[in-house]
Scaffold this active site. Sequence first.
Site, mmCIF file in Angstrom:
data_model
loop_
_atom_site.group_PDB
_atom_site.id
_atom_site.type_symbol
_atom_site.label_atom_id
_atom_site.label_comp_id
_atom_site.label_asym_id
_atom_site.label_seq_id
_atom_site.Cartn_x
_atom_site.Cartn_y
_atom_site.Cartn_z
ATOM 1 N N GLY A 239 1.071 -1.232 -0.539
ATOM 2 C CA GLY A 239 0.077 0.476 -0.133
ATOM 3 C C GLY A 239 0.561 1.449 -0.149
ATOM 4 O O GLY A 239 0.638 2.595 -1.211
ATOM 5 N N GLY A 509 0.395 1.171 13.581
ATOM 6 C CA GLY A 509 -0.599 -0.153 12.682
ATOM 7 C C GLY A 509 -0.357 -0.475 14.041
ATOM 8 O O GLY A 509 -0.952 -1.643 14.778
ATOM 9 N N ALA A 510 1.189 -0.816 14.290
ATOM 10 C CA ALA A 510 1.846 -2.564 15.065
ATOM 11 C C ALA A 510 1.194 -1.992 16.526
ATOM 12 O O ALA A 510 0.921 -3.028 17.079
ATOM 13 C CB ALA A 510 3.066 -2.852 14.826
ATOM 14 N N THR A 622 10.894 -10.054 10.382
ATOM 15 C CA THR A 622 9.351 -9.056 9.695
ATOM 16 C C THR A 622 10.115 -7.712 9.680
ATOM 17 O O THR A 622 10.237 -6.485 9.104
ATOM 18 C CB THR A 622 8.030 -8.938 10.237
ATOM 19 O OG1 THR A 622 8.317 -8.533 11.358
ATOM 20 C CG2 THR A 622 7.934 -10.303 9.927
ATOM 21 N N GLU A 693 8.771 3.146 8.380
ATOM 22 C CA GLU A 693 8.676 3.867 7.380
ATOM 23 C C GLU A 693 10.302 4.603 7.658
ATOM 24 O O GLU A 693 11.072 5.613 6.900
ATOM 25 C CB GLU A 693 7.940 4.852 7.407
ATOM 26 C CG GLU A 693 6.757 5.027 6.984
ATOM 27 C CD GLU A 693 5.563 5.521 7.390
ATOM 28 O OE1 GLU A 693 4.639 6.131 5.815
ATOM 29 O OE2 GLU A 693 5.264 5.495 7.864
#
Length: 726
Positions: A239, A509-510, A622, A693
């Site tokens: 995204g 988000g996390a 990740t 980011e």
Amino acid sequence: MNDIIKGKWIGKPLDRVDGPLKVSGAATYAAEHDIDAAIGFIVEATIAKGTIASIETANAEAAKGVIAVLTHENAPKMAPWGDGADDRFEQSHGVLVDGTIRHYGQPVALVIAETLEQARHAASLVAVTYDEQAPALGVDRADSELAEGLDGGFEPTNRRGDFDQAWAESDLTVDLNYTTPHMIPAAMEPHSAIAEWDGERLTVRNSLQVIASGVACLANTFGIDEENIRVLSPYIGGGFGSKLGQHYDTILAAAGAKKLNRPVKVVQTRRNLFHAGPHRARIEQRIRLGATRDGTLKAVNFETWSTQAIGYFYTEGPMASAASAYRCDALHWTGKTRQANETLNDSMRAPGEALGGVTFEAAIDELAEKVGMDPLEFRLKNEPTEDPASGKPFATRDLVECMKRGADEFGWTDRPKEPRSRREGRKLIGYGMASAIRGNMMQEGSCRIDLSAGGHLTVKMDMTDIGTGTYTILTQIAAEALGLHPDDITVDLADSDNPATAGSGGSFGAGTSGSALWNACIALREKLATAGGFNIDPDEIDFDEGTMQAGDRTVALADVLKDSDGFSAEGSIKPGEEHEDYVQNSYGAHFCEVAVDMDSCEIEVRRFVSVFSAGRILNRKTAHSQCLGGLVWGIGGAIREELWMDERTGGYVNRDLAEYHVAVNRDVPKCDIIFLENPDPKSNPIGTKGIGELALCGAGGAIVNAIYNATGKRVYDLPVTLDKLL
């Protein structure tokens, strides 16, 4: 609650729990649902501003397989673009509302047929004429106004300290102008949607990062209650900000399905997306820096000029990179913009810092050279004790530790002291560095968990996984908190019927979804402890391998569950005083080596050493993947990526991946990624900070600084391409 995290599952490099589904093709992406849907194909406007004078659809309607052609003359009623909400993601995204054209590539018709080939052919038969008007295109400093606000919550102006006085007191100054180009995320999965109506209830399966605002957008667009809308987006093929909101594919699919009373699928082609999808705006930047002869930074002034799409209020703020970077006597910034007939300028991975991390870090290097100091030494000397932009204390601050560790691992002391001083044959070798700073945000989020009588836990929230590993890290959090094995946990995401979160974006988000889940698990621990007969604080109980243990007592969860209907709990999170009273950041430092061919000026990025501090690392595999991806983006932004606008039409001439050059395997060197794992209790209950980011911030700055060290030439019109070095 951090003291009950033992690290049995949190932090481990657990393989993605959704990996087997993805590699076997069983993970269903937006366009892949087995639904008997008609296929829509978009007809694009070929002007940037004006109105439709005539639109002829008879030939298209007569073509084989065509079911309908939607235009502004026959489309279902939608609210005009921008109506219904101040939030850009919730406002109406109505299209085919009237004949007004806001930008090149705007949909003027949707051809719906039984097959893609039939729809595409018929789309070529639609004939449109326009009453064209002169568009507003590109940056115009004289025609710009102060932005309403800057992305990331920054005000359009900041005035801390007296810049004019600090500038006058500076012995050495730089006054630099940069341009950064239009860029586009170009996610692997294009924007796609399948929509169907059941009476007044709309169900959409699409590729969307934030579910809740996507529901609001559809409600405002079609004038229906949010309770009558269900949005599902369980798997997303990237995204990078471009899927934060709904876009033409979803709106047109929903309009087509309403018109035909049957499901309709719309998949934007890659060429569609270069005009109809969000992208990073071209921005002009002026950076003025002043310092004393001993290297004390005195004055920072950062000005930007950019554009906004008509009726879509978003302005990127590259000055975010300067806001928390280095101490100075005065820090000023100004962000100006103009409404332009361009495609949506919107969030693209690390908005603000991705650009300022190149320009500001290059300007800092240039000032350090003028002072006569090593770039690392100059940065270390100007480490702040409070936030330069606000004066607030930092929640944590370990940028110096990142820089020192990175310098040691990279071998910075071996840096060529003078530009063009190191050669290997016809290769000029250069070293460069840059800081990485990204704001650590927290949003509101909720979660529900259900533990069945058989001992299986189901996690429900509308959080999304954009390929970053959300399914996996949420599994690890629940396993850690409740002493379960990951195989006994199912994570159910991206369904608007689930509890609401802020979704994926902004590196929040996390932390947001993980904290909501953690709090739900804490609530469930309390219920299980009571049911198990423990009369002590649940935090004193060790939940492990399906048991609860305290002192010399052990109770099996199976025994607690066997005579029950299972247990449920809810949890939520929202920003608190620690996000108001402290400046929250993630930190990093990049060190880069490049080689530049003396004859062709071809640039080779040879190696990266990057050190990051992002609180507790939830999954080392990740997290590493996220940071590696950020470095790849940094390479693309520094030396490859640029959208070229035809200023006669407002269209982009390199609107495909053949001519829009992203970094590929050949461009990416060995990258050593190091984490300083410092859990941050002021950030959230699990001690994490944003990482998605962070690695992009400053990566391009390290590259352009290394190019200067190699060649002795600075390029102010980014990206740095071989023609500019020649």
